[in-house]
Motif scaffolding. Sequence first.
Motif, short mmCIF file in Angstrom:
data_model
loop_
_atom_site.label_atom_id
_atom_site.label_comp_id
_atom_site.label_asym_id
_atom_site.label_seq_id
_atom_site.Cartn_x
_atom_site.Cartn_y
_atom_site.Cartn_z
N GLU A 11 96.35 42.68 -30.67
CA GLU A 11 96.94 43.15 -29.39
C GLU A 11 95.67 43.80 -28.52
O GLU A 11 95.64 43.91 -27.28
CB GLU A 11 97.78 44.21 -29.83
CG GLU A 11 99.23 43.73 -30.51
CD GLU A 11 100.41 44.57 -30.72
OE1 GLU A 11 99.98 45.73 -30.83
OE2 GLU A 11 101.33 44.34 -31.47
N ALA A 12 94.83 44.62 -29.26
CA ALA A 12 93.79 45.33 -28.80
C ALA A 12 92.80 44.34 -27.89
O ALA A 12 92.41 44.67 -26.69
CB ALA A 12 93.08 46.15 -29.61
N GLN B 161 99.01 34.86 -23.89
CA GLN B 161 98.85 35.32 -22.63
C GLN B 161 97.77 36.01 -21.87
O GLN B 161 97.67 35.95 -20.58
CB GLN B 161 100.21 36.41 -22.57
CG GLN B 161 99.98 37.40 -23.32
CD GLN B 161 100.63 37.56 -24.64
OE1 GLN B 161 100.32 36.39 -25.29
NE2 GLN B 161 100.79 38.69 -25.30
N SER B 162 97.10 36.55 -22.88
CA SER B 162 95.51 37.10 -22.30
C SER B 162 94.85 36.00 -21.60
O SER B 162 93.93 36.49 -20.63
CB SER B 162 94.79 37.59 -23.30
OG SER B 162 94.34 36.95 -24.31
N THR C 208 98.67 32.41 -30.57
CA THR C 208 97.38 32.80 -30.39
C THR C 208 96.49 31.55 -30.26
O THR C 208 97.07 30.51 -30.43
CB THR C 208 96.93 33.40 -31.86
OG1 THR C 208 97.28 32.59 -33.03
CG2 THR C 208 97.77 34.81 -32.15
N THR C 209 95.19 32.05 -29.70
CA THR C 209 94.23 30.92 -29.36
C THR C 209 92.96 31.21 -30.16
O THR C 209 93.03 31.14 -31.35
CB THR C 209 94.18 30.96 -27.77
OG1 THR C 209 93.55 32.40 -27.55
CG2 THR C 209 95.44 30.86 -27.11
N ALA D 185 92.25 41.66 -20.72
CA ALA D 185 93.05 41.82 -19.51
C ALA D 185 92.64 42.88 -18.63
O ALA D 185 92.56 43.01 -17.46
CB ALA D 185 94.57 41.80 -19.60
N HIS D 186 92.39 44.21 -19.27
CA HIS D 186 92.10 45.51 -18.38
C HIS D 186 91.00 46.11 -18.75
O HIS D 186 90.78 47.31 -18.25
CB HIS D 186 93.35 46.26 -18.75
CG HIS D 186 94.58 45.74 -18.84
ND1 HIS D 186 95.15 45.19 -17.43
CD2 HIS D 186 95.67 45.39 -19.75
CE1 HIS D 186 96.58 44.64 -17.52
NE2 HIS D 186 96.68 44.66 -18.86
#
Length: 440
Positions: free
Chosen positions: A428-429, A188-189, A357-358, A435-436
Motif C-alpha cells: 500500500e505504501a 491502480q497506482s 498487483t503488477t 501517486a502522491h
Amino acid sequence: GGWGWLSAAMVHVPMLVFHDFSVECDDELAFVSASRTPGMHIHVVCAGPVTLADWLRDHVVADGERWKVEADEVVSPAGARITFFFTDEGSPKGGVDRRESWPCVHYTALRAPANGYSAILIAAPLKGITPAWIRTLRAERTVVVGDPGGINCRGYDWPAMLEALRSVTPQVIYLATDLSRRVSLPRQSLDTITPKLQGLAWATLARFMGERPEGLPPALTLRLNVANAGMCRRWYEEHFSRPLGGLDDGEGPPRAALGAAVSAYVNRHIPSEGLSPGDERLAAELAALSESASDDANILTQTYARCLRAAVAACVLTFTALAGDEVYATPTESLSRTAEPRAAIAERLRGQTRLRTTTPCYDLLGLLLAVHGPTKLAVVTRREAEPDSAAATSPPGDAISGGGQAGGGVSLGGVVMATDGDVKVLTEAVGKALAHGLVI
C-alpha cells in the motif's frame, strides 16, 4: 511496533541516488515518486550515457505538465529539485528528443552538500565510479537495492566500494530480494503515471512472468526463475482465486506440450560436463530453497533439475493461462522468444482486470527506506542471521528481508523478520508513494 517509521520524512536534505534508467521500469517509478514529493532535493547519477536524462524526461513528463530548468537543476511541478549526472558517454538512446534537454553533466563535476546527504541509494551497479570519489561524500545512511551478491554489487570491485561507503556513512542497509520480490505495485497506482511509462511497467511484468532467461550459469538461472515463480504464483492466484497447480494437473492449457517445453529448458541449462559439487553459488541458491547441494554430481544434478523444473513450470503455466496458449514462438527451443512483440503481450495482460498487483518496484521500495530509514523495525535475512550458513561471511549490514510468517515476526537473535502483514502495508505504501510522493 509496525512500520510507523514511514510517517515523518526529512526530504529537504539532499539525497544521492544511483539509477540505471531504461533497463526495466523500477528506476523510473522511483524517480516519479521522488519528483512528486514537495521539497525533495536529489542528485541523480545515471549509470550510462548523458542522453538517459532525456530518455527519462520523455517517459515521465505528462502532457501539459510544467517542469522548469533552473541553471543546472530540474524542478518538478511539485517543487522537487533534481540535478542529473552521468557516468560515461556511452551510446545515445534512440528516439530521444534533444531539443529540450535536461541538463546532465559528468559525475566528477558533482559537489556534495557541505553537511552531507541524508542518504545514498544504490539502485544500479556503481560501474565507472571510483572508491576514491565515494570517499569525498558524507551521508547518514546507504541503502543498497539487493543482496550483497546481487546485480547492483556485481561486475566491479564491490568490496572496495563497500569499504569506501563505510568510511563515509555509519549504516549500510541491504534491501534483500526476499522482501522486495514480495512487494509489487497495486494496479491502480499505475493509472497515475504517463501512458508511455505504464506501457513500460506492463512490459516489465510480461518479461518477469513469461520470458525465461536463456544461456546463463546454473546458479543464476535457478535464482531468476525461482524469483519469478513466486511472483507468478501470486498473479495466478489473484486472477483465478485459486492456487496454481503443477504440470501434472489436468486443467488449463495443454500440459503435455508445456511439460515438453519445460523439460527441454531444464535440459538446456544442465551443462554438458555436468554440475560441479564445488559450485558455491549453486549451493547457496539450493540452500535458499532448503535443499542441500550433494557432493555426488548425479544427485546434485537431480536436485537442481527438480527445483528448476518447478520454478519454470510455475512461470510458464501462469504466462500461458493469462497471455494465451500460443504465446511462445518455439517453446521447445527457447522460452525467451515470444510469438508476438512484448508490447502486444503486455496489453493483453493489462486487460486481465482481476490482477490486483503488477510489477515489483525494488527501487521505489529502496527509496522509501532511504528517505525514512528503518528506525523502528530492523529486519535481516534468515541466511545472514544463521552463523553456520554460507551467507554468514557477507559484509556486515542490516539486510531488510521478507522472510517470516503471517501473524507475527520470527525472532532471530532479537531481530524481527518482515511478516505478511508488513508486506501488505509496504504494498500500500509504494502505491501511495508513486501517486502522491514520499511523505506518506
